[in-house]
Design an enzyme around this catalytic site. Sequence first.
Site, short mmCIF file in Angstrom:
data_model
loop_
_atom_site.label_atom_id
_atom_site.label_comp_id
_atom_site.label_asym_id
_atom_site.label_seq_id
_atom_site.Cartn_x
_atom_site.Cartn_y
_atom_site.Cartn_z
N GLU A 72 0.74 -1.26 -0.03
CA GLU A 72 -0.05 -0.05 -0.14
C GLU A 72 0.88 1.12 0.01
O GLU A 72 0.57 2.04 0.92
CB GLU A 72 -0.95 0.02 1.42
CG GLU A 72 -2.08 -1.24 1.06
CD GLU A 72 -2.88 -1.28 2.66
OE1 GLU A 72 -2.96 -0.51 3.25
OE2 GLU A 72 -3.36 -2.48 2.54
N GLU A 121 -6.29 -10.77 -1.16
CA GLU A 121 -6.74 -10.71 0.03
C GLU A 121 -8.44 -10.67 -0.20
O GLU A 121 -9.14 -9.68 0.19
CB GLU A 121 -6.49 -9.32 0.71
CG GLU A 121 -4.88 -9.24 1.23
CD GLU A 121 -4.70 -7.93 1.92
OE1 GLU A 121 -5.49 -7.29 2.48
OE2 GLU A 121 -3.64 -7.80 2.09
#
Length: 361
Positions: free
Chosen positions: A142, A247
């Site tokens: 991220e 995810e």
Amino acid sequence: MRESRAVSSAALREILKDRFLVGAALNDNQIAGKDTAAVEIVRRHFNTITPENILKWEAVHPKADRFEFCVPDQFVALGAWQGLFVVGHTLVWHNQTPPWVFEGTSGAPLHPELLLWRLREHIHTVVGRYRGRVRAWDVVNEAFEDDGTWRKTPWYTTLGEEFVAKAFEFARDADPDAELYYNDYNLWKPAKRKAVVRLVTSLRKRGIRVDGIGEQGHWLLEDPSLQEIEATIVDLAKTGAKVMITELDIDPLPRPDALVGADVAKHVELTPELDPHAEGVPEDVQRRMAQRYADVFSLFVKHRAVSRVTLWGVTDADSWLNHWPVPGRTNHPLLWDRLGQPKPAFHAVVEALTRAASARA
Ligand code: G3I
């Protein structure tokens, strides 16, 4: 949806064995073997595991001079015992990293050389310990905002863009045989995807190994569209790196627009309208979830570049979406319900994959 004998006995890892790895993120109880129902699902359906929290910096390296390897050792042993492809998550992130990492010594401002040294020591110690056993790492997690600008984390503000290259180099040195990934959410948003594609392309051109890109896949019932997901897979694959959905979960609960994705810094207060399925999931929502899961898995098998799909949790009871973005909701985003029973979405995935396999044969 009627459950045929073939469908109820199907194992995802078997159906997908010629296509990609399939797995789940595990929490502490599962790693410790206390959640036996979840462990049985993992054993039967999956060939890869990722730890949900225990290899994050704050867990594995809480103090400058202290590493906590007890639970990670159990996790890695579980993977070895069951013959699973073990993924490490995650080496460099702005969340779940203790404040000391970004503090100078004795009140002095943090010097970039010191932060770089800490990063190197962390990666060498953690990756080095599991060399040859953790087969792949989410090296950087991220690094971008949704608009494609760099996220202004202490990593970025102290070290600039080069923190990414350095992290990948340190990881490669610590275990040259491990696969190394960049991992992020909302890569279906074009500006963010473009930034990641540009970064990975330029690193690979410089000879820095980035073996895969993970789109986390924290998605909703309608968003992103299948076209957006497909465009994401296609664009990421153009970098030459493997593509992974790392995810995956599909959130069927109402979500304010600003909270699409997985920015854990944001929260909304619990109200009854935001928790509509606390007593159970209505049939039409089950049906829509089933269709959505079947659709996305059908897309994944269509694209050779997809090398792994990991669900973010095993059963609905474990999901982080019970706590985010509205703490205290009863969510239903996975393929197994709170009792560990396969949901209509599971059966729909099995049917879609079986159909796709016979069409390929
Ligand atoms: O360990 C403490 C416990 O001692 C305490 O009693 C409890 C009270 O709330 O909190 C526990 O810590 C929680 C931790 O999960 C372990 O369960 C934190 O509050 C909670 O914030 C933390 O959430 C995790 C989140 O990352 C934090 O950033 C989720 O479980 C985890 O699923 C989530 O995973 C991230 C990926 O790593 C990166 N991509 C997004 C994804 C979803 O947010």
